[in-house]
Write an enzyme that holds these catalytic residues in place. Sequence first.
Site, PDB file in Angstrom:
ATOM      1  N   GLU A 295      92.446  -8.730 -64.976  1.00  0.00           N
ATOM      2  CA  GLU A 295      93.468  -8.300 -66.088  1.00  0.00           C
ATOM      3  C   GLU A 295      93.352  -9.743 -66.878  1.00  0.00           C
ATOM      4  OE1 GLU A 295      97.742  -6.793 -67.462  1.00  0.00           O
ATOM      5  OE2 GLU A 295      97.419  -8.378 -66.052  1.00  0.00           O
TER       6      GLU A 295
ATOM      7  N   ASP B  33      92.790  -2.904 -71.656  1.00  0.00           N
ATOM      8  CA  ASP B  33      93.933  -2.432 -72.487  1.00  0.00           C
ATOM      9  C   ASP B  33      93.617  -1.831 -73.819  1.00  0.00           C
ATOM     10  OD1 ASP B  33      95.661  -3.144 -70.666  1.00  0.00           O
ATOM     11  OD2 ASP B  33      95.979  -5.160 -71.274  1.00  0.00           O
ATOM     12  N   ASP B  34      92.674  -2.090 -74.420  1.00  0.00           N
ATOM     13  CA  ASP B  34      92.408  -1.720 -75.842  1.00  0.00           C
ATOM     14  C   ASP B  34      92.211  -0.177 -75.901  1.00  0.00           C
ATOM     15  OD1 ASP B  34      92.756  -4.233 -76.573  1.00  0.00           O
ATOM     16  OD2 ASP B  34      90.357  -4.551 -77.270  1.00  0.00           O
ATOM     17  N   PHE B  35      91.471   0.360 -74.707  1.00  0.00           N
ATOM     18  CA  PHE B  35      91.392   1.822 -74.445  1.00  0.00           C
ATOM     19  C   PHE B  35      92.730   2.477 -74.688  1.00  0.00           C
ATOM     20  CE2 PHE B  35      91.074   5.787 -72.108  1.00  0.00           C
ATOM     21  CZ  PHE B  35      89.830   6.001 -72.551  1.00  0.00           C
TER      22      PHE B  35
ATOM     23  N   ASP C 150      95.877 -10.156 -61.516  1.00  0.00           N
ATOM     24  CA  ASP C 150      96.985  -9.731 -62.436  1.00  0.00           C
ATOM     25  C   ASP C 150      96.693 -11.244 -63.566  1.00  0.00           C
ATOM     26  OD1 ASP C 150      99.415  -8.672 -63.625  1.00  0.00           O
ATOM     27  OD2 ASP C 150     100.081 -10.741 -63.143  1.00  0.00           O
TER      28      ASP C 150
ATOM     29  N   ARG D 127      92.546  -6.505 -57.939  1.00  0.00           N
ATOM     30  CA  ARG D 127      92.857  -6.700 -59.180  1.00  0.00           C
ATOM     31  C   ARG D 127      93.644  -7.984 -59.401  1.00  0.00           C
ATOM     32  NH1 ARG D 127      97.717  -6.516 -62.554  1.00  0.00           N
ATOM     33  NH2 ARG D 127      97.093  -5.798 -64.518  1.00  0.00           N
TER      34      ARG D 127
ATOM     35  N   ASP E  54     102.213  -0.954 -66.334  1.00  0.00           N
ATOM     36  CA  ASP E  54     102.543  -1.667 -67.454  1.00  0.00           C
ATOM     37  C   ASP E  54     102.925  -0.880 -68.617  1.00  0.00           C
ATOM     38  OD1 ASP E  54     102.804  -4.501 -67.133  1.00  0.00           O
ATOM     39  OD2 ASP E  54     100.429  -4.518 -67.140  1.00  0.00           O
TER      40      ASP E  54
END
Length: 565
Positions: free
Chosen positions: A284, A304-306, A252, A250, A376
């Site tokens: 991300e 992130d919207d979820f 960052d 992933r 986060d």
Amino acid sequence: MTPRWGATPRDDGRTRFALWAPDRDAVTLEFDGGAPLPMTAADGGWFVADAAAGAGTRYRYRLADDLAVPDPASRAQSGGVHGWSVVPDPAYAWTATDWRGRPWEETVLIELHAGVLGGFAGVRERLPALAALGVTAIELMPVNAFGGTRNWGYDGVLPYAPAESYGTPAELKALVDAAHALGLSMFLDVVFNHFGPDGNYLGAYAGDFFDRDVDTPWGGAVAVRQPAVHRFFVDNALMWLDDYRFDGLRFDAVHAIADTDFLDAMAGEIRAALPDRHIHLVLENEGNDADRLHADAYDAQWNDDFHNVLHVLLTGETSAYYADFADRPAERLARCLAEGFVYQGEGSPNHDGRPRGRPSAHLAPTRFVAFLQNHDQVGNRAMGERLTLLTDPARLRAATALLLLCPQIPMLFMGDEVGSRSPFLFFTDFHDELADAVRDGRRREFARFDAFADPAARERIPDPNARATFDRSRPGPGPDADAWTGLLRDLIALRARAIVPHLRGTVSAGADATGDAAVVARWRLGDGSLLTIALDLAADPAPLPVGEGELLHAEGDRFRAWIAR
């Protein structure tokens, strides 16, 4: 040809050392207890040396009488990020030799922090329970070396070296090996966009490693167009995937790299180097850049919207970045479930009205990693509260069912499996002026949140450098741990039975807001069946619709999922 950074053991028993130091006229290779060796200048600012230095040899680079630095590509450290680098031992007797990974559609992630779980050995002890829960993949927060002994990992300065406080390279390999033996994939979070403030010596000998014209929230951007810098990061990615046999990475905050050509080239090199394994690459990207997800380069992006829109619906919080989701949250959730990103080019209040995102409705749901919380979204709260303390159990159970039964790839956060109420706080291990700056900066950061507008309230925010802040962040079980374990186990098993076999080829069949906090979403699965999910997170939920087909799961009057074949 660009040399390989760092210490590379050779077949003849010697080791090749290479350092890119274009700002220096001379570099000396020093050994702990051995004679120093002047390095040979090569084209492009490189210095190289061959030496009879076997595995375990401690070394460093002497740049001046008063300056000796560790290898920026050190594979292991002795004495912290200011200490000696160690020649690696590439030998390891792998046991799960037939492992080739798992298809992306099978992925159910759980994010872990190795430090609070007792290092690599501590994580390894937890693997059987996580496998029994049904998760298929472990994602470790960054494990590379950082200043001090406690850190989230995003302040790393030696990207190739596992942190000493977590364990040795061999112990990290043993963790990956044990996971594979249990059928678990291993993912690693890597940071290619900046270096931490304690122990980064690159500027002393390679100023062009950084782009002075591009700023990030953490300082100058890395100059990935430089061949040596490109090689540094791509080889680092390949090391984790090849030498340590991680199954995925992933990346960052790639919006802070600000070079999509580099991202595309890196993915291409990784795919070409490891064609026979299930390797998964996840981004991300705060910019919701759907263009990186069009081809086979990257499997998915953190969505992130979820999280953000569900957090508003679960908690009612609308401060700071939640302001982007305060208006019409049910409609925004419906768009998220049907199309992936909520923001696909619209102006965002939290970004001063600037457009954010690109169209994503054409992408498969599995291109998005969904979550209700992660490091986060918990740790960047001033007091580190989890959703178990911010909403009621009935709503949280319904949102959890949505997470695990919708076609986006789900990710849990350590402690979810036991309903943890322990905080996960921001912690570091800095000292003196740097410790003061981090503590004070952390408290100023929360001035924009309503609860901490008063300076006196900000004084209550835990000091990141205090040992107690780290210790409090260990995820202990909540009082209803068994209920949460059972719920997650049942939902993951249901996902594996009814949804995962048909995820490939899934497309949205639409989603609608049916109330201020209610949605109904539908997907046509790859086998032609129709998956429908109804969710209502209102204080007083209305009756949920009843559909045709097999009822998969229900959570009272807040959640219902069924499938029509």
